[in-house]
Design a protein around this motif. Structure first.
Motif, PDB file in Angstrom:
ATOM      1  N   GLY A 136       0.833  -1.183   0.145  1.00 44.01           N
ATOM      2  CA  GLY A 136      -0.009   0.075  -0.079  1.00 44.01           C
ATOM      3  C   GLY A 136       0.680   1.420  -0.093  1.00 44.01           C
ATOM      4  N   ALA A 137       1.902   1.301  -0.817  1.00 42.85           N
ATOM      5  CA  ALA A 137       3.012   2.347  -0.953  1.00 42.85           C
ATOM      6  C   ALA A 137       2.868   2.929  -2.376  1.00 42.85           C
ATOM      7  CB  ALA A 137       4.242   1.779  -0.707  1.00 42.85           C
ATOM      8  N   ALA A 138       3.385   4.365  -2.237  1.00 39.06           N
ATOM      9  CA  ALA A 138       3.441   4.685  -3.572  1.00 39.06           C
ATOM     10  C   ALA A 138       5.103   4.356  -4.185  1.00 39.06           C
ATOM     11  CB  ALA A 138       3.746   6.496  -3.409  1.00 39.06           C
ATOM     12  N   VAL A 139       5.010   4.305  -5.618  1.00 42.94           N
ATOM     13  CA  VAL A 139       6.147   3.634  -6.223  1.00 42.94           C
ATOM     14  C   VAL A 139       6.311   4.904  -7.205  1.00 42.94           C
ATOM     15  CG1 VAL A 139       4.684   2.278  -7.620  1.00 42.94           C
ATOM     16  CG2 VAL A 139       7.413   2.111  -7.525  1.00 42.94           C
ATOM     17  N   VAL A 140       7.325   5.260  -7.523  1.00 40.63           N
ATOM     18  CA  VAL A 140       7.915   6.522  -8.507  1.00 40.63           C
ATOM     19  C   VAL A 140       8.938   5.951  -9.340  1.00 40.63           C
ATOM     20  CG1 VAL A 140       8.854   8.722  -8.859  1.00 40.63           C
ATOM     21  CG2 VAL A 140       7.324   8.331  -6.698  1.00 40.63           C
ATOM     22  N   LEU A 141       8.691   5.840 -10.786  1.00 44.70           N
ATOM     23  CA  LEU A 141       9.623   5.309 -11.684  1.00 44.70           C
ATOM     24  C   LEU A 141      10.139   6.519 -12.392  1.00 44.70           C
ATOM     25  CD1 LEU A 141       7.497   2.486 -13.147  1.00 44.70           C
ATOM     26  CD2 LEU A 141       9.066   2.523 -11.174  1.00 44.70           C
ATOM     27  N   ALA A 142      11.579   6.850 -12.320  1.00 42.22           N
ATOM     28  CA  ALA A 142      12.182   8.158 -12.471  1.00 42.22           C
ATOM     29  C   ALA A 142      13.152   7.713 -13.731  1.00 42.22           C
ATOM     30  CB  ALA A 142      12.939   8.918 -11.600  1.00 42.22           C
ATOM     31  N   SER A 143      13.112   8.425 -14.817  1.00 42.20           N
ATOM     32  CA  SER A 143      13.986   8.394 -15.969  1.00 42.20           C
ATOM     33  C   SER A 143      13.686   9.444 -16.964  1.00 42.20           C
ATOM     34  CB  SER A 143      13.659   7.095 -16.577  1.00 42.20           C
ATOM     35  OG  SER A 143      14.473   6.844 -17.679  1.00 42.20           O
ATOM     36  N   ALA A 144      14.980   9.618 -17.600  1.00 41.19           N
ATOM     37  CA  ALA A 144      14.990  10.744 -18.591  1.00 41.19           C
ATOM     38  C   ALA A 144      14.459  10.038 -20.164  1.00 41.19           C
ATOM     39  CB  ALA A 144      16.395  11.362 -18.984  1.00 41.19           C
ATOM     40  N   THR A 145      14.621   8.509 -20.279  1.00 43.55           N
ATOM     41  CA  THR A 145      14.333   8.030 -21.192  1.00 43.55           C
ATOM     42  C   THR A 145      13.657   6.720 -20.881  1.00 43.55           C
ATOM     43  OG1 THR A 145      16.511   6.783 -21.047  1.00 43.55           O
ATOM     44  CG2 THR A 145      16.259   8.773 -22.503  1.00 43.55           C
ATOM     45  N   PRO A 146      12.388   6.981 -20.630  1.00 38.47           N
ATOM     46  CA  PRO A 146      11.650   5.864 -19.744  1.00 38.47           C
ATOM     47  C   PRO A 146      11.253   4.301 -20.773  1.00 38.47           C
ATOM     48  CG  PRO A 146      10.423   7.721 -19.716  1.00 38.47           C
ATOM     49  CD  PRO A 146      11.485   7.953 -20.485  1.00 38.47           C
ATOM     50  N   SER A 147      11.401   3.176 -20.350  1.00 44.28           N
ATOM     51  CA  SER A 147      11.025   1.960 -21.074  1.00 44.28           C
ATOM     52  C   SER A 147       9.619   2.182 -21.733  1.00 44.28           C
ATOM     53  CB  SER A 147      11.073   0.805 -20.031  1.00 44.28           C
ATOM     54  OG  SER A 147      10.194   1.021 -19.166  1.00 44.28           O
ATOM     55  N   ILE A 148       9.741   1.537 -22.895  1.00 43.57           N
ATOM     56  CA  ILE A 148       8.487   1.502 -23.589  1.00 43.57           C
ATOM     57  C   ILE A 148       7.252   1.015 -22.903  1.00 43.57           C
ATOM     58  CG2 ILE A 148       7.447   0.489 -25.624  1.00 43.57           C
ATOM     59  CD1 ILE A 148       9.360   2.178 -26.395  1.00 43.57           C
ATOM     60  N   GLU A 149       7.733  -0.055 -21.836  1.00 39.39           N
ATOM     61  CA  GLU A 149       6.638  -0.669 -21.118  1.00 39.39           C
ATOM     62  C   GLU A 149       6.096   0.358 -20.009  1.00 39.39           C
ATOM     63  OE1 GLU A 149       9.157  -4.063 -22.380  1.00 39.39           O
ATOM     64  OE2 GLU A 149       9.450  -2.069 -21.635  1.00 39.39           O
ATOM     65  N   THR A 150       6.962   1.311 -19.478  1.00 39.17           N
ATOM     66  CA  THR A 150       6.495   2.047 -18.584  1.00 39.17           C
ATOM     67  C   THR A 150       5.754   3.243 -19.284  1.00 39.17           C
ATOM     68  OG1 THR A 150       8.276   1.796 -16.981  1.00 39.17           O
ATOM     69  CG2 THR A 150       7.448   3.833 -16.883  1.00 39.17           C
ATOM     70  N   ARG A 151       6.312   3.786 -20.345  1.00 36.06           N
ATOM     71  CA  ARG A 151       5.562   4.636 -21.329  1.00 36.06           C
ATOM     72  C   ARG A 151       4.142   4.439 -21.565  1.00 36.06           C
ATOM     73  NH1 ARG A 151       7.432   9.941 -23.524  1.00 36.06           N
ATOM     74  NH2 ARG A 151       6.034   9.412 -25.205  1.00 36.06           N
ATOM     75  N   VAL A 152       4.099   3.134 -22.030  1.00 35.78           N
ATOM     76  CA  VAL A 152       2.654   2.543 -22.540  1.00 35.78           C
ATOM     77  C   VAL A 152       1.721   2.735 -21.100  1.00 35.78           C
ATOM     78  CG1 VAL A 152       1.252   0.818 -23.132  1.00 35.78           C
ATOM     79  CG2 VAL A 152       3.555   1.500 -24.430  1.00 35.78           C
ATOM     80  N   ASN A 153       2.361   2.305 -20.048  1.00 36.27           N
ATOM     81  CA  ASN A 153       1.348   2.237 -18.806  1.00 36.27           C
ATOM     82  C   ASN A 153       0.972   3.588 -18.480  1.00 36.27           C
ATOM     83  OD1 ASN A 153       1.123  -0.433 -18.154  1.00 36.27           O
ATOM     84  ND2 ASN A 153       3.333  -0.707 -17.389  1.00 36.27           N
ATOM     85  N   ALA A 154       1.843   4.502 -18.636  1.00 36.45           N
ATOM     86  CA  ALA A 154       1.718   6.066 -18.444  1.00 36.45           C
ATOM     87  C   ALA A 154       0.502   6.607 -19.630  1.00 36.45           C
ATOM     88  CB  ALA A 154       2.756   7.139 -18.458  1.00 36.45           C
ATOM     89  N   GLU A 155       0.859   6.376 -20.532  1.00 39.30           N
ATOM     90  CA  GLU A 155      -0.040   6.969 -21.688  1.00 39.30           C
ATOM     91  C   GLU A 155      -1.466   6.343 -21.508  1.00 39.30           C
ATOM     92  OE1 GLU A 155       1.473   5.740 -25.519  1.00 39.30           O
ATOM     93  OE2 GLU A 155       3.209   7.164 -25.265  1.00 39.30           O
ATOM     94  N   GLN A 156      -1.489   5.115 -20.905  1.00 37.83           N
ATOM     95  CA  GLN A 156      -3.014   4.387 -21.046  1.00 37.83           C
ATOM     96  C   GLN A 156      -3.596   4.756 -19.695  1.00 37.83           C
ATOM     97  OE1 GLN A 156      -1.978   0.161 -21.683  1.00 37.83           O
ATOM     98  NE2 GLN A 156      -2.273   0.477 -23.781  1.00 37.83           N
ATOM     99  N   GLY A 157      -2.963   5.587 -18.657  1.00 37.32           N
ATOM    100  CA  GLY A 157      -3.474   6.154 -17.545  1.00 37.32           C
ATOM    101  C   GLY A 157      -3.411   5.117 -16.298  1.00 37.32           C
ATOM    102  N   ARG A 158      -2.554   4.001 -16.330  1.00 35.95           N
ATOM    103  CA  ARG A 158      -2.233   3.282 -15.326  1.00 35.95           C
ATOM    104  C   ARG A 158      -1.367   3.771 -14.382  1.00 35.95           C
ATOM    105  NH1 ARG A 158      -1.298  -0.625 -19.505  1.00 35.95           N
ATOM    106  NH2 ARG A 158      -3.126  -2.290 -19.749  1.00 35.95           N
TER     107      ARG A 158
END
Length: 746
Positions: free
Chosen positions: A348-370
């Motif tokens: 039940g914690a917050a997770v932060v994924l930080a990058s100047a060049t995110p992975s495709i997997e993370t970008r898609v999750n962000a674009e899809q609102g997850r």
């Protein structure tokens, strides 16, 4: 009430998981008077030895006469249910034995024990009978009344430890026990808050709210190199501290990040607890216990820190989340980025994924609102991004036998003339990737792997980068015995260093590589020296691309930008773009503008065009489109099964038997298997192979690969379990290793 019935009801058994390569728990009788609960760490008899285990469940039983008895409960903090659930989840996802996953969580506990007594010495007021100059210096150094260790007092007085002993013997000094140093002093969330710019402040506020919510959330913090992402997520760390919670910051190369630790100390007053292979076993044991009790508030660690027994984990940060170093290949195969999201969900914690060049997997999750998507589009302080351009090696090739083009060499000269630093990047360790005989063509290959031996001239050795095999570089060819006929083929950073010394003889040059002696501490010192401006030209592998800040560095030259594009890896374009974007982003982070030059034979490649144009969004759009059309992750799921053995025929036979077993599986509501050789529908699992691995032998074991591609709705793990169960049991030294969501296809 019948006493016999009461005694039967009082009988309890404990299901205990041991840190061995077994998935099931073992049942043990709980002795009378021992109160056990799930999460307790116990000593249990296992075979002919006693080992540590963790209680998974306790239940009443009518009879336990045939069970062995729990020996004792260890005096260690009880593991929380969250951690047990995480171990279960990782074991199910990776198809690894639960005991091996648990081993990563409790290995450090084996070294917990009483702390050694530290003695300090202070004056008693008694004058020594014989006042030698050394004794007088020691008493003078101790005259302030503070107790010091023997070594510290001897160093302050400029005398030997024997002088301190003699003063104790004559009663002039007394020894007393010193309190143990804290494992990691608590960071102060209000020690030195950073002055954030508007975009940083908005992103920081969003992350603070995520921590305040006390529930699971995932955020992508995407910002260009030098935009101040670290200062932003530090505010989320501060909020977790204000609420007396704990935070975990994962880093791909924690052993090298002295700059990060210093930045943390500047913000919070102290450094965080470090967790990586370079930390001593005893210190790791103390950190483990401190994390479990809540004494340790912030840990900065490598991927294995995910399995620490946090008492109240409120925030996880995965810095440089795109890094392939987060993937563990050996043993339990998992990706720390993905498991960090799972751990945050369970806790039940917050997770932060930080990058100047995110992975495709993370970008898609962000674009899809997850994931919440927070973006920093500009560098801190309005510093400009480096000016990037490509050097077309088809038109401006280096002289024969050299690797630095005339255009790049001239740019380095101009940089040195301005008293600025230049970085030459080449992602190849050693001197040359191949050594051959020009008389007979003999190539030096590893005897244990199907890989060429890499020459390391500083070590005067030929080395295999897969198994670690080392042999001396001979003076004559072992086949034709021709003398002085061995020639290096291709460049590594050591060979590039030779060329730089020839072209720029007056420059202070440093070659950075993880192969050199001295380990992480040497690399930390050298990186600090670069930041201080004590070197003019730095030559390095991908080590230099991992978040370092060199204020005087204004030129970055990528010597062979195409090196990562030649593989069959479906992520080759993504990884090359990320690496080049990160390394060129080291330029111009100080007060002077930066410049990046990329030497390439393929200037029209989409990666090179996107890099030079600065159109990162176009690259991501094209790469995501290609992945979707090819049904590659994140639009499907992959799993590799690598079958290996010292007997090639046995490995191939077992791999083929697994394919036949998969084809014979009955229909299942959880998955559908495409027919062999036929066209697969979108809802079917496709099993490819077996095929000999590109690196067909590693450490003397022949390797064959199967690759399963499944729609995201299919139960891929269930299919793999069914296939492995239906197939033959591995015989001899045949081994089948499952890698869910593989990052390496070699």
């Amino acid at each position: 009430m019948d006493p016999a019935v009461d005694a039967a009801r009082a009988l309890r058994t404990a299901d205990v998981v041991a840190p061995v390569a077994v998935d099931n728990s073992y049942s043990y009788r709980v002795p009378p008077g021992l109160d056990l609960a799930p999460g307790d760490i116990v000593e249990i008899p296992l075979g002919t030895r006693t080992t540590t285990g963790v209680v998974w469940d306790v239940r009443a039983t009518q009879s336990a006469s045939n069970l062995k008895t729990v020996a004792c409960r260890r005096d260690l903090p009880r593991l929380k249910k969250n951690l047990l659930d995480f171990v279960d989840w990782v074991a199910r996802w990776t198809l690894s034995p639960r005991g091996m996953v648990l081993r990563m969580a409790i290995r450090a506990a084996d070294d917990i024990g009483p702390e050694p007594v530290r003695l300090g010495y202070r004056p008693t007021g008694v004058a020594p009978e014989r006042a030698t100059p050394a004794r007088l210096r020691a008493l003078q150094a101790a005259s302030d009344g503070f107790a010091r260790t023997k070594s510290a007092l001897a160093e302050a007085a400029g005398c030997s430890s024997g002088v301190i002993d003699s003063l104790v013997d004559c009663g002039a000094l007394e020894a007393l026990a010193l309190p143990n140093d804290p494992i990691a002093p608590p960071p102060d969330p209000d020690f030195a808050p950073a002055r954030l710019e508007a975009a940083q402040h908005a992103a920081a506020r969003a992350l603070v709210r995520a921590v305040e919510a006390k529930t699971f959330s995932a955020s992508l913090l995407e910002g260009v190199t030098g935009s101040g992402k670290t200062e932003v997520y530090f505010e989320a760390v501060a909020q977790a501290l204000r609420e007396n919670g704990q935070a975990l910051i994962l880093m791909p190369e924690i052993a090298l990040t002295a700059q990060f630790l210093d930045r943390f100390a500047a913000r919070f007053g102290v450094r965080p607890a470090e967790w990586h292979s370079g930390v001593s076993q005893r210190k790791r044991a103390r950190i483990w216990a401190g994390v479990a009790t809540g004494e340790v508030k912030v840990v900065a660690g490598a991927r294995s820190a995910l399995f620490l027994p946090f008492a109240d984990l409120r925030l996880l940060v995965v810095d440089e989340e795109h890094e392939a170093a987060y993937k563990q290949e050996d043993g339990v195969s998992y990706h720390a980025r993905d498991m960090a999201v799972v751990r945050a969900r369970i806790d039940g914690a917050a997770v932060v994924l930080a990058s100047a060049t995110p992975s495709i997997e993370t970008r898609v999750n962000a674009e899809q609102g997850r994931y919440q998507w927070l973006r920093l589009a500009a560098r801190h302080g309005d510093r400009p991004m480096p000016d990037l351009s490509a050097i077309d090696l088809r038109r401006s090739a280096p002289p024969r036998g050299q690797w630095i083009s005339p255009a790049l060499a001239e740019a380095v000269r101009e940089t040195l003339a301005r008293k600025e630093q230049a970085l030459l990047f080449l992602n190849r360790r050693g001197y040359a990737p191949l050594t051959l005989c020009r008389a007979c063509g003999h190539r030096f290959q590893c005897p244990n792997c199907t890989a060429w031996l890499v020459e390391h001239r500083f070590r005067r050795a030929l080395v295999c980068h897969h198994c670690g095999h080392v042999e001396r570089r001979p003076d004559a060819c072992p086949d034709c015995e021709a003398v002085d006929s061995l020639v290096p083929c291709g460049p590594g950073v050591e060979r590039l260093g030779e060329e730089v010394a020839t072209l720029f003889p007056d420059a202070r040059t440093l070659t950075l590589s993880s192969d050199f002696p001295g380990g992480a501490e040497r690399l930390r010192r050298e990186i600090d020296e670069i930041a201080r401006g004590n070197f003019d030209i730095v030559i390095g592998t991908q080590l230099v691309a991992k978040g370092h800040n060199f204020p005087q560095l204004t030129l970055v030259g990528a010597v062979d930008a195409d090196v990562g594009l030649a593989s069959g890896d479906p992520r080759a374009a993504e990884r090359t773009f990320q690496l080049l974007q990160q390394v060129t982003g080291r330029a111009g982070r100080g007060d002077r503008p930066g410049r990046g030059l990329v030497q390439t034979w393929q200037p029209d490649h989409p990666v090179m065009r996107a890099l030079v144009s600065g159109d990162q969004e176009k690259f991501y759009a094209e790469e995501i489109f290609a992945r979707r059309n090819a049904q590659l992750p994140p639009f499907s799921r992959l799993a590799a099964v690598v079958v290996s053995s010292t007997d090639r025929a046995a490995a191939e036979a077992h791999a083929r038997a697994l394919v036949r077993a998969a084809a014979a599986l009955p229909d299942d509501a959880r998955w559908k298997v495409a027919p062999a050789g036929g066209l697969a529908r979108a809802d079917e699992i496709v099993l490819l192979g077996p095929a000999e691995a590109p690196i067909a032998m590693v450490r003397g074991r022949h390797r064959f690969r199967l690759l399963a591609r499944a729609p995201r709705t299919a139960d891929l793990q269930g299919f793999l379990r069914a296939m492995l169960a239906a197939g033959p049991k591995p015989r001899g030294n045949v081994r089948a290793q499952v890698d869910v969501e593989p990052m390496s296809f070699l």
